[in-house]
Design a protein around this motif. Structure first.
Motif: not given
Length: 251
Positions: A19, A21-26, A42
Motif C-alpha cells: 500500500e 508504493g505510491k507514497l514511496k514515489k512521493e 508524504a
C-alpha cells in the motif's frame, strides 16, 4: 520466537507494505526536489496508513488518552519521547500521532530486516549503533540536522524494550535531540504493546493504551533545568505508564 505461530502475523505485516508504493514515489520525488514540506506530508501519510493498517489487521483494541496534547499540524518540528515495551510500539505510535511527521531513533540492526529497514530509513529515521559511543554521537548529530530542516523525531530513551516490566532508566544525552535545537518535547506513555509479540513469542491481538502528555518547552532552559530535564521527562512518562496499568487492571 515461535516461527510457525508467527507466519500469519508476518503475512499481515508484509501485506501492509504494498500500500505504501505510491507514497514511496512521493517521498523520493520530494526529497530529490529538496522540498522538505512536501516530503514531511508524504512521510506522515505513509506512517499513518501503515500504523492504522496494522491496528486493523491485528484487531488491536487501542485506547488513547490526552488526545488534546497531540501536536496540531504546523507545530513541528519536535521530539516525541516514549517508553519502550515492544516492537509494536512503532506501528502503534504511527497510528496515534496523526498530525506531525516523525522518524525514529532506532537500532541499526533494524536495517537488516528486509523492506522494513529500508522504510525506517526512508521516513528519516536515524539508525544508531548503541555499543559505539562515537557512532551514537554522529547519529544524534544527524537527528539534530533533520530537526533543523523541519523533520520531527521520536526517541525511546530506555534504549531497549522493557517487555512489560518497569521502565529502564533513560539514557543520558538522549534528549539533546530536543535541547540543542530548542524544540518542544512531547512525552508519551504506552502500555500493552509487549503483549502483541514479546509476551507469548508470536504476533496476535492485544489491548494497547497510549497517553500523550502536554509538551515541554526546551528553549531558554537554565543549566539546572537542562540537567534535571531527563529525570523530569522520565517521571512524567513513568507516571503515565503507572496510571495506564492501573486503569487496565480496574477494567
Amino acid at each position: 520466537m515461535k516461527i510457525i505461530q508467527n507466519i500469519p502475523g508476518i503475512i499481515k505485516v508484509l501485506g501492509s507494505l504494498p500500500e505504501l508504493g505510491k507514497l514511496k514515489k512521493e517521498i523520493d520525488a520530494a526529497r530529490a526536489a529538496g522540498d522538505d514540506a512536501r516530503e514531511q506530508e508524504a512521510i506522515l501519510a505513509a506512517t499513518n496508513m501503515w500504523g492504522n493498517h496494522l491496528m486493523r489487521s491485528f484487531h488491536i483494541d487501542l485506547s488513547v488518552y490526552g488526545r488534546e496534547n497531540i501536536p496540531k499540524k504546523g507545530e513541528g518540528p519536535l521530539v516525541y519521547v516514549s517508553n519502550h515495551q515492544g516492537f509494536a510500539d512503532i506501528p502503534t505510535l504511527c497510528a496515534v500521532l496523526t498530525n506531525v511527521q516523525f522518524g525514529f531513533i532506532a537500532k541499526d540492526t533494524l536495517k537488516k530486516i528486509p523492506l522494513y529497514g529500508t522504510w525506517m530509513q526512508r521516513i528519516r529515521s536515524v539508525m544508531i549503533e548503541r555499543e559505539d559511543p562515537r557512532a551514537s554521537l554522529r547519529a544524534i548529530a544527524k537527528g539534530i540536522d533533520y530537526i533543523e530542516h523541519g523533520f520531527s523525531i521520536l526517541v525511546f530513551p530506555e534504549g531497549t524494550r522493557a517487555r512489560g516490566g518497569d521502565m529502564h532508566e533513560f539514557k543520558k544525552g538522549s534528549l539533546k535531540l530536543a535541547t540543542k535545537p530548542g524544540v518542544p518535547i512531547v512525552p508519551i506513555s504506552i502500555n500493552g504493546t509487549y503483549e502483541v509479540l514479546e509476551k507469548d513469542g508470536y504476533l496476535h491481538s492485544a489491548p494497547i493504551d497510549v497517553m500523550v502528555h502536554p509538551a515541554i518547552e526546551t528553549k531558554g532552559l537554565s543549566r539546572k533545568e537542562d540537567k534535571e530535564l531527563t529525570d523530569k521527562v522520565y517521571d512524567i512518562v513513568r507516571g503515565g505508564l503507572m496510571e495506564l496499568k492501573a486503569m487496565r487492571q480496574n477494567q
